[in-house]
Design an enzyme around this catalytic site. Sequence first.
Site, short mmCIF file in Angstrom:
data_model
loop_
_atom_site.label_atom_id
_atom_site.label_comp_id
_atom_site.label_asym_id
_atom_site.label_seq_id
_atom_site.Cartn_x
_atom_site.Cartn_y
_atom_site.Cartn_z
N ARG A 123 61.68 43.67 34.12
CA ARG A 123 60.91 44.62 33.30
C ARG A 123 59.60 44.06 32.78
NH1 ARG A 123 66.10 45.32 31.31
NH2 ARG A 123 67.13 47.14 32.23
N LYS A 145 45.45 47.41 35.50
CA LYS A 145 46.05 48.35 36.46
C LYS A 145 46.63 47.57 37.64
CE LYS A 145 43.18 52.51 35.95
NZ LYS A 145 42.30 53.41 36.71
N GLU A 187 29.86 47.26 42.87
CA GLU A 187 30.56 47.51 41.60
C GLU A 187 29.83 46.86 40.43
OE1 GLU A 187 33.09 49.57 41.28
OE2 GLU A 187 34.14 49.65 43.21
N LYS A 229 33.36 45.95 31.46
CA LYS A 229 34.67 46.53 31.79
C LYS A 229 35.63 46.32 30.62
CE LYS A 229 38.30 47.51 34.90
NZ LYS A 229 38.87 47.53 36.23
N GLU A 239 43.15 55.20 30.49
CA GLU A 239 42.27 56.16 31.15
C GLU A 239 42.51 57.60 30.71
OE1 GLU A 239 41.29 55.25 35.21
OE2 GLU A 239 40.55 57.27 35.57
N ARG A 243 37.32 55.57 30.05
CA ARG A 243 37.53 54.70 31.21
C ARG A 243 37.14 55.39 32.51
NH1 ARG A 243 42.52 50.40 32.12
NH2 ARG A 243 41.80 49.64 34.13
N ASN A 247 34.50 55.35 37.21
CA ASN A 247 34.58 56.03 38.51
C ASN A 247 33.24 56.59 38.96
OD1 ASN A 247 37.36 55.58 38.76
ND2 ASN A 247 37.80 57.31 37.42
N HIS A 250 32.54 57.17 42.57
CA HIS A 250 33.83 57.06 43.26
C HIS A 250 34.37 58.38 43.78
CE1 HIS A 250 33.74 52.95 41.90
NE2 HIS A 250 34.93 52.70 42.40
N HIS A 254 35.30 58.04 47.42
CA HIS A 254 36.65 58.25 47.96
C HIS A 254 36.65 59.28 49.07
CE1 HIS A 254 38.68 56.59 44.09
NE2 HIS A 254 38.46 55.64 44.97
N HIS A 267 35.02 50.07 50.78
CA HIS A 267 35.03 50.71 49.47
C HIS A 267 33.69 50.56 48.73
CE1 HIS A 267 36.52 52.24 45.67
NE2 HIS A 267 36.08 51.14 45.08
P1 NAD Z 1 41.06 42.37 49.58
O1 NAD Z 1 42.00 41.85 48.60
O2 NAD Z 1 41.61 43.02 50.78
O3 NAD Z 1 40.09 41.18 50.04
C1 NAD Z 1 39.13 41.41 51.03
C2 NAD Z 1 39.28 40.42 52.19
O4 NAD Z 1 38.75 39.15 51.82
C3 NAD Z 1 40.71 40.14 52.61
O5 NAD Z 1 40.77 40.01 54.00
C4 NAD Z 1 41.03 38.81 51.94
O6 NAD Z 1 42.04 38.10 52.62
C5 NAD Z 1 39.71 38.12 52.03
N1 NAD Z 1 39.43 37.12 51.01
C6 NAD Z 1 39.68 37.22 49.69
N2 NAD Z 1 39.15 36.19 49.03
C7 NAD Z 1 38.54 35.41 49.95
C8 NAD Z 1 37.80 34.19 49.88
N3 NAD Z 1 37.51 33.62 48.72
N4 NAD Z 1 37.36 33.66 51.04
C9 NAD Z 1 37.60 34.28 52.22
N5 NAD Z 1 38.26 35.44 52.35
C10 NAD Z 1 38.73 35.98 51.22
O7 NAD Z 1 40.03 43.41 48.95
P2 NAD Z 1 39.25 43.51 47.56
O8 NAD Z 1 37.98 44.18 47.89
O9 NAD Z 1 39.21 42.22 46.84
O10 NAD Z 1 40.17 44.48 46.70
C11 NAD Z 1 40.42 45.81 47.10
C12 NAD Z 1 41.69 46.30 46.43
O11 NAD Z 1 41.51 46.25 45.03
C13 NAD Z 1 42.08 47.72 46.77
O12 NAD Z 1 43.44 47.76 47.11
C14 NAD Z 1 41.82 48.49 45.50
O13 NAD Z 1 42.69 49.58 45.34
C15 NAD Z 1 42.05 47.43 44.46
N6 NAD Z 1 41.37 47.68 43.19
C16 NAD Z 1 42.11 47.66 42.05
C17 NAD Z 1 41.52 47.87 40.82
C18 NAD Z 1 42.33 47.77 39.57
O14 NAD Z 1 41.84 48.12 38.50
N7 NAD Z 1 43.55 47.30 39.65
C19 NAD Z 1 40.14 48.12 40.74
C20 NAD Z 1 39.41 48.12 41.91
C21 NAD Z 1 40.04 47.91 43.13
MG MG Z 2 35.90 50.74 42.89
#
Ligand code: NAD
Ligand code: MG
Length: 362
Positions: A123, A145, A187, A229, A239, A243, A247, A250, A254, A267
Amino acid sequence: MSLRHVEVGGTAPYRITIGRGLLRDGNLLAQSLRGRHVLVVSDANVAPLYAQAVVDALRAARPDLRIATHVMPAGEREKTLSRFGEAVDALAALGATRDACVYALGGGVVGDLAGFAAACWMRGIDCVQLPTTLLAMVDSSVGGKTAIDLPQGKNLVGAFHPPVAVVADTDALRTLPARELRAGLAEVVKYGAIVDASFLDWLAARADALLGGDGDALVDAIARSCVHKAAIVERDPFERGERALLNFGHTFGHAIETAQDYGTLNHGESVAVGMVLAARLSSALGLATDTDAMILQALLQRFGLPTALPTGLDPDVLLAHMRLDKKAQASGLRFVLWEGLGRARVVADVPGDAVRDILGST
Ligand code: NAD
Ligand code: MG
């Protein structure tokens, strides 16, 4: 050497530490540990680069720890219920107790999935976010999140589970593909666009340094993004209001991602286009000037980001996706628009025709 701290307040406060070489700082990494069990979750790209350094640093600081490493395949397609199950299995195999801690070492995919595993195990156990992409450093690791995707849609199963600490080591960005760095910069620009016009000037002046991976410029840009942020999520953790400003760009973004089936634009790139469209829509509705939209567009182009719709996307298909967006409401289209640089607001009941015009005119 620059080192920055950003405090995130609210009911579950935590500290974001941003600087160079931090993944090797065992004392910093171990600072918020309560128990002896540690699970480092990472992906197949990141683990070979950084997991051993993190484990070695933790062991040096705390020789009594029981540390296991769980490596998942990389990519958004792996943010699934079954990969989540494997992470939880790794906690079970470790014999993780209630005072255990999950270290999420990777981009947003690892952060979201490992964070959700931490939210669910017994939990809720502690999670430390160790973001390794720019997007994760300025966005996904902050705000609590966590989620996984279902075939029916992104982030459909998840929880609000703030980390106990975030440690962003900008040296990790050296191995990040340039396109991923630019996606993160979209971003970063977003924070300037919604709440901080002077940040946009700052970014324009340092565009070359940032694109070239200059450590000090990156630390400053990440810290300023996290301050924005943090302020927003502190005031609106679940949100229910403000918050939503995060977006900006976005809703269009999206729709672009969905319409091209997560193909051509990633993205951050989709959000870059989306922000320009949102700025233009704001001008069309008489909320802002065209000049501000052009300043935003020029900055995004400076960062090598796209600012126009990819060819071949049907405006009516995009509009249909926007009507289905989970952030849409029954009454009409709801958008984050702006009143010019640094002044975003939510506007409900945006006429579909106005949106259609913007989509058709690019
Ligand atoms: P990701 O985690 O897929 O990373 C992008 C790529 O880079 C991957 O192939 C990863 O293996 C590689 N990588 C990561 N760090 C590296 C490094 N230092 N050197 C070499 N390669 C590296 O993508 P992302 O863009 O980091 O995150 C996208 C995700 O985040 C989505 O699933 C999205 O929904 C989520 N997200 C969440 C929130 C939240 O508030 N929780 C906000 C925005 C996005
Ligand atoms: Mg985003």
